[in-house]
Design an enzyme around this catalytic site. Structure first.
Site, PDB file in Angstrom:
ATOM      1  N   GLY A  24       0.856  -1.056  -0.024  1.00  0.00           N
ATOM      2  CA  GLY A  24      -0.073  -0.098  -0.032  1.00  0.00           C
ATOM      3  C   GLY A  24       0.888   1.090   0.053  1.00  0.00           C
ATOM      4  CB  SER A  25      -0.035   4.758  -0.106  1.00  0.00           C
ATOM      5  OG  SER A  25      -0.998   4.973   0.913  1.00  0.00           O
ATOM      6  CB  SER A  28      -1.620   2.413   3.996  1.00  0.00           C
ATOM      7  OG  SER A  28      -0.340   1.396   3.700  1.00  0.00           O
ATOM      8  CD  GLU A  97       9.675   0.905   4.665  1.00  0.00           C
ATOM      9  OE1 GLU A  97       9.560   1.218   3.535  1.00  0.00           O
ATOM     10  OE2 GLU A  97       9.110   1.551   5.602  1.00  0.00           O
ATOM     11  CD  GLN A  99       9.597  -0.005   0.238  1.00  0.00           C
ATOM     12  OE1 GLN A  99       8.975  -0.842   0.257  1.00  0.00           O
ATOM     13  NE2 GLN A  99       9.832   1.049   0.787  1.00  0.00           N
ATOM     14  CB  CYS A 156     -10.875  14.872  -0.708  1.00  0.00           C
ATOM     15  SG  CYS A 156     -10.277  13.199  -1.490  1.00  0.00           S
ATOM     16  CB  CYS A 185      -7.995   9.653  -3.306  1.00  0.00           C
ATOM     17  SG  CYS A 185      -8.267  11.402  -3.886  1.00  0.00           S
ATOM     18  CB  CYS A 188      -5.856  14.415  -4.113  1.00  0.00           C
ATOM     19  SG  CYS A 188      -7.461  15.105  -3.746  1.00  0.00           S
TER      20      CYS A 188
END
Length: 198
Positions: A24-25, A28, A97, A99, A156, A185, A188
């Site tokens: 995920g981001s 998150s 981590e 990545q 948002c 999102c 945005c």
């Protein structure tokens, strides 16, 4: 050679390993979920080994620490190949981590799972440009279980799956927290700086 009756089943039917990916981001809850799963394995009296890339020193030199300050002890490694040397006879391997590891981590995780270990991986699925991040797509492809967690868009309030970079740096790896990134999102994220004016 004599084999204890209790070990015959283990030799004839070795334990099955598998790979779980939590992605995920930023913001998150990936690391929080990783720590939760690893702590449950420890409660079950399984032998757990935990690793993180040595370059990630944001919260602590050694511990893996989530944004809400939950932590668990880990072993920082410079390269993915060190992990094979340090897993020994453990039952569960945790990686945070992911990545930041090179693509050799894919073969290493496959090797660990093939040898009966449960491998739990957490990492960013996309970089700051919204592109697949490093080895993560390949890890997700070979995993038995993939959990995508989401943040909340800071602009948002919708579901956020992107890590929006606030600094002008264009290098793919830039360690930071709320000083450099915010969860957004899709809308945005695509609006960029214009999103703050709406």
């Amino acid at each position: 050679m004599f084999i204890e009756p209790s070990r015959k089943k283990e030799i004839l039917h070795p334990r099955t390993g598998w790979i779980e990916v939590i992605c995920g981001s930023m913001f998150s809850g990936k690391t929080e979920e990783l720590i939760r799963r690893l702590n449950r394995a420890k409660i079950a009296r399984l032998k757990v080994e935990i690793f993180k890339p040595a370059l990630d020193k944001r919260y602590h030199e050694v511990d893996i620490v989530s944004h809400n300050e939950t932590s668990i002890r880990s072993t920082p490694v410079q390269t993915a190949s060190e992990i094979l040397l340090l897993t020994g006879n453990c039952d569960v391997v945790g990686l945070d981590e992911a990545q930041f590891f090179d693509n050799s981590i894919v073969d290493i995780c496959t090797n660990l799972a093939d040898n009966g270990k449960r491998v739990i991986i957490a990492g960013l699925d996309m970089d700051f440009q919204g592109r697949p991040f490093g080895c993560m797509p390949n890890l997700m492809a070979i995993a038995e279980y993939v959990t995508k967690v989401h943040a909340i868009c800071v602009l948002c309030g919708d579901v956020a799956s992107h890590s929006y970079r606030l600094s002008p740096s264009q290098q793919q790896v830039l360690l930071g927290e709320t000083d450099h990134y915010e969860a957004r999102c899709r809308r945005c994220f695509n609006l960029g700086e214009k999103a703050k004016l709406i």
